[in-house]
Design an enzyme around this catalytic site. Sequence first.
Site, PDB file in Angstrom:
ATOM      1  N   ASN A 192      51.632  -9.576  42.129  1.00 36.89           N
ATOM      2  CA  ASN A 192      51.399  -8.403  41.303  1.00 36.89           C
ATOM      3  C   ASN A 192      52.765  -7.882  40.848  1.00 36.89           C
ATOM      4  OD1 ASN A 192      50.695  -5.977  40.157  1.00 36.89           O
ATOM      5  ND2 ASN A 192      50.008  -5.001  42.067  1.00 36.89           N
ATOM      6  N   LYS A 213      53.365  -5.714  38.715  1.00 38.46           N
ATOM      7  CA  LYS A 213      53.264  -4.306  38.300  1.00 38.46           C
ATOM      8  C   LYS A 213      53.937  -4.126  36.931  1.00 38.46           C
ATOM      9  CE  LYS A 213      52.869  -3.126  43.105  1.00 38.46           C
ATOM     10  NZ  LYS A 213      53.053  -2.163  44.176  1.00 38.46           N
ATOM     11  N   HIS A 228      43.509  -0.916  42.333  1.00 38.12           N
ATOM     12  CA  HIS A 228      44.777  -0.852  43.072  1.00 38.12           C
ATOM     13  C   HIS A 228      45.083   0.624  43.361  1.00 38.12           C
ATOM     14  CE1 HIS A 228      49.040  -1.019  43.961  1.00 38.12           C
ATOM     15  NE2 HIS A 228      48.877  -2.306  44.212  1.00 38.12           N
ATOM     16  N   GLU A 278      47.664   2.325  43.170  1.00 34.06           N
ATOM     17  CA  GLU A 278      48.456   3.019  42.145  1.00 34.06           C
ATOM     18  C   GLU A 278      47.562   3.478  40.996  1.00 34.06           C
ATOM     19  OE1 GLU A 278      51.421  -0.055  41.725  1.00 34.06           O
ATOM     20  OE2 GLU A 278      52.096   0.421  43.752  1.00 34.06           O
ATOM     21  N   GLU A 327      44.784  -3.186  51.243  1.00 35.92           N
ATOM     22  CA  GLU A 327      46.165  -2.762  51.029  1.00 35.92           C
ATOM     23  C   GLU A 327      46.329  -1.333  51.529  1.00 35.92           C
ATOM     24  OE1 GLU A 327      48.403  -4.988  47.844  1.00 35.92           O
ATOM     25  OE2 GLU A 327      47.181  -3.564  46.756  1.00 35.92           O
ATOM     26  N   GLY A 348      55.051  -1.137  49.096  1.00 34.70           N
ATOM     27  CA  GLY A 348      56.394  -0.852  48.590  1.00 34.70           C
ATOM     28  C   GLY A 348      57.265  -0.049  49.547  1.00 34.70           C
ATOM     29  N   SER A 372      53.984  -4.742  51.459  1.00 34.95           N
ATOM     30  CA  SER A 372      55.279  -5.174  52.007  1.00 34.95           C
ATOM     31  C   SER A 372      55.241  -6.572  52.618  1.00 34.95           C
ATOM     32  CB  SER A 372      55.800  -4.155  53.029  1.00 34.95           C
ATOM     33  OG  SER A 372      56.019  -2.910  52.395  1.00 34.95           O
TER      34      SER A 372
HETATM   35  P1  PGA Z   1      54.389  -4.520  47.823  1.00 34.77           P
HETATM   36  O1  PGA Z   1      53.133  -4.191  46.872  1.00 34.77           O
HETATM   37  O2  PGA Z   1      54.295  -5.969  48.207  1.00 34.77           O
HETATM   38  O3  PGA Z   1      55.581  -4.216  46.978  1.00 34.77           O
HETATM   39  O4  PGA Z   1      54.274  -3.618  49.013  1.00 34.77           O
HETATM   40  C1  PGA Z   1      51.866  -4.737  47.129  1.00 34.77           C
HETATM   41  C2  PGA Z   1      50.887  -4.267  46.080  1.00 34.77           C
HETATM   42  O5  PGA Z   1      50.963  -3.140  45.621  1.00 34.77           O
HETATM   43  O6  PGA Z   1      50.000  -5.042  45.682  1.00 34.77           O
END
Ligand code: PGA
Length: 250
Positions: free
Chosen positions: A8, A10, A93, A95, A165, A171, A211
């Site tokens: 992803n 983003k 997601h 976000e 998640e 992140g 992460s």
């Molecule tokens: P990350 O994000 O690996 O940067 O923690 C995962 C995600 O949001 O799918």
Amino acid sequence: MASLVVANWKMNPKTANEAKKIFAGTVAGSKKIKRAQIIICPPSAFLGLFAGKAKKVKLGAQNCHWEEKGAFTGEVSLAQIKDIGCRFVLIGHSERRKLFGETDEMINKKVLAALNFGLTPILCLGETAEEKEEGRTFQVLKDQLEKGLNGVIKKMADKIILAYEPVWAIGTGKVCETCQAEEVNIFLKKAINEKYGRTIANAMPILYGGSVKSDNVLSFIKEAKMSGVLVGGASLDPKEFIKIAQQIDF
Ligand code: PGA
């Protein structure tokens, strides 16, 4: 079942060139991968660059609208992403939920629309730090799952991928403990079993995201028995991303 390794990106690649470099690096590295299935989800503005560019690596979108077409300024439709070669779409997601106000009802409409369009939804679920502290993780997951899959009939349920998640792990560098991920995996499988029966529960892939790196990925597959991973930050570095895929390429 071969592991799924989903990238992803983003909104991170700033230019088409940057996106092309990450894609080329990932495709080149994918030659080392025997079994794991890599799915790349670039920003929608760059999706067209990669249509038909790689057989082994599949394409996914990061979002979609549930309507086929119409006056929805700024949105991307399932018809459009399908037409340029996407077979997968991330839905719900955290976000999107938190920053763009997506509700479970909207997420449900997207899941149903994606299934009707013949795309595979990757439905993301997860609790926030606050919900975890309050001991509400399982209630939150149950709620998100039930509402997200509302109206999804058994015949269609075998097309769904789930992604657990935990919001506090995205992140942040804070990784969910394997035992919690395993508990969630068992919990989700049980909920799917109650809704759709054992065959679908056993077959439905459940990914872990938050992460993920090459040095922690293995425990999510081996110990927590997840079907794969959803990778944000680390997917922007093709070498590290391929290392992740190599770790779980069995
Ligand atoms: P990350 O994000 O690996 O940067 O923690 C995962 C995600 O949001 O799918």
